[in-house]
Motif scaffolding. Structure first.
Motif, short mmCIF file in Angstrom:
data_model
loop_
_atom_site.label_atom_id
_atom_site.label_comp_id
_atom_site.label_asym_id
_atom_site.label_seq_id
_atom_site.Cartn_x
_atom_site.Cartn_y
_atom_site.Cartn_z
N LEU A 78 3.78 -7.54 -5.35
CA LEU A 78 3.89 -6.67 -4.79
C LEU A 78 3.99 -6.44 -2.73
O LEU A 78 4.07 -6.22 -2.53
N LEU A 82 6.46 -5.51 -0.47
CA LEU A 82 6.30 -4.14 0.72
C LEU A 82 6.57 -4.37 1.87
O LEU A 82 6.95 -3.84 2.24
N LEU A 113 0.13 2.33 -0.11
CA LEU A 113 1.33 2.59 -0.65
C LEU A 113 1.18 4.26 -0.41
O LEU A 113 2.58 4.94 -0.84
N CYS A 116 1.89 5.92 2.40
CA CYS A 116 3.13 5.86 2.36
C CYS A 116 3.93 7.12 1.91
O CYS A 116 5.18 7.55 2.40
N LEU A 117 3.84 7.11 0.28
CA LEU A 117 4.78 7.22 -0.51
C LEU A 117 4.16 8.89 -0.25
O LEU A 117 4.77 10.29 -0.91
N LEU A 143 6.65 0.55 -9.78
CA LEU A 143 7.85 -0.06 -9.42
C LEU A 143 9.14 1.29 -8.39
O LEU A 143 9.52 0.65 -7.79
N ILE A 146 8.51 2.94 -5.64
CA ILE A 146 8.66 2.02 -4.51
C ILE A 146 10.63 2.42 -4.49
O ILE A 146 10.53 1.73 -3.17
N HIS A 149 11.33 4.60 -2.82
CA HIS A 149 11.13 5.59 -1.40
C HIS A 149 11.84 4.96 -1.11
O HIS A 149 11.99 5.21 0.68
N PHE A 150 11.65 3.21 -0.82
CA PHE A 150 12.20 2.53 0.03
C PHE A 150 13.92 2.08 0.24
O PHE A 150 14.37 1.88 0.72
#
Length: 322
Positions: A78, A82, A113, A116-117, A143, A146, A149-150
């Motif tokens: 992780l 990230l 995280l 960020c989210l 997951l 993540i 989002h990214f």
């Protein structure tokens, strides 16, 4: 006794966890994927997809993931993921050998995280303890969040849902309940979000009018942020870090934006995403954002996404000014 409760223990790994004394504390709830979902082909497709995505992303770092819940529990993968996807620099050791260190490492990673989210604790579908306990359901939710989002363009397998059993300790013993949980979005919902709007029509059917609309929006923005000594001339580049958008919202909506709440000179994609997420949150709270916008699109300079957001403010304040 609920037969589904007994079925949970048909798999050795699950049984081993629940035979320990401190697996589930009094009043605590644990939600698990039912063993009956082991033949769920959509679930297997998602697991393979996420595994290959992680391995592809971390190929240059020579990290190979084989089983998601087994390989991600200690925070090492992780951490690398990230850093690679979001340029997120965490002040923690890469390797944590003891359970105490692993718990501390996961706490730092998941807290960063969540910020960020832009998720509150009640919205999280995972926790330090569930990831540390190698819980597959929590790991998948983490997951997927993540990835969405990214890498919002990543084509995650849609319509993945699993049967779950929730186990809770009460004064009378263990209580169980069954349910069905979605891990990825339904295809119908994804298609509904992507349906065309006025801006799709503008870009696809009336490109000759695009420059006029862009000019009107830029003049509107320049009129208001010009009071702060700023000059706006380019939609794609000048809005991607969220700074001008936040200052524009502050000017129009009368917000006092504390400099500690956003990055005035963002130095990474993560900081830019933070600014954009804050701007979208302010617009949503003000009832100005009535459609789905991906913050990543704005960071990437997607002109259509940026124009949609600017038009929310333009439509409201052009009327007031008129």
């Amino acid at each position: 006794m609920d037969p589904d409760f007994l079925n949970v223990f048909t798999q050795p790994s699950t049984l081993d966890r629940f035979l320990t004394e401190d697996v589930i504390a009094k009043g605590e709830k644990r939600k698990l994927i039912k063993p009956t979902s082991s033949n769920n082909c959509k679930l297997e497709e998602l697991k393979v997809f996420l595994t290959e995505w992680i391995n592809r992303t971390l190929k240059e770092e020579h990290i190979v993931v084989k089983r998601l819940e087994e390989d991600l529990y200690d925070g090492l993968v992780l951490h690398h993921l990230l850093e690679n996807l979001g340029s997120l620099k965490l002040d923690i050791d890469k390797i944590a050998l003891t359970e105490k260190k692993q718990r501390q490492k996961l706490s730092v990673i998941l807290e960063a995280l969540a910020k960020c989210l832009q998720l509150e604790e009640s919205q999280l579908k995972w926790s330090v303890e569930s990831i540390l306990a190698k819980d597959l359901l929590s790991t998948l939710h983490l997951l997927v969040a993540i990835a969405k989002h990214f890498e919002p363009t990543l084509a995650l397998p849609p319509n993945v849902q699993v049967e779950t059993i929730t186990i809770e300790t009460t004064s009378r013993g263990l209580k169980t309940s069954n349910g069905v949980e979605n891990i990825t979005e339904n295809k119908e919902n994804i298609e509904a979000q992507s349906k065309g709007d006025a801006f799709d029509e503008l870009f696809n059917c009336a490109p000759d009018k695009l420059d006029a609309v862009k000019k009107a929006l830029l003049q509107f923005v320049d009129q208001h942020v010009g009071k702060l000594g700023l000059n706006v001339r380019d939609i794609e580049s000048q809005f991607s870090d969220g700074v001008i958008l936040l200052l524009l919202i502050g000017q129009l909506e009368g917000y006092f934006l504390n400099l500690r709440n956003f990055f005035l000179t963002p130095a990474s994609t993560m900081e830019m995403l933070h600014n954009i997420n804050l701007a979208l949150e302010l617009l949503a709270e003000g009832g100005l954002l009535n459609f789905h916008v991906k913050s990543e699109d704005i960071v990437n300079g997607d002109m259509k996404a940026i124009m949609r957001v600017l038009y929310c403010l333009y439509a409201k304040y052009r009327t007031k000014e008129a």
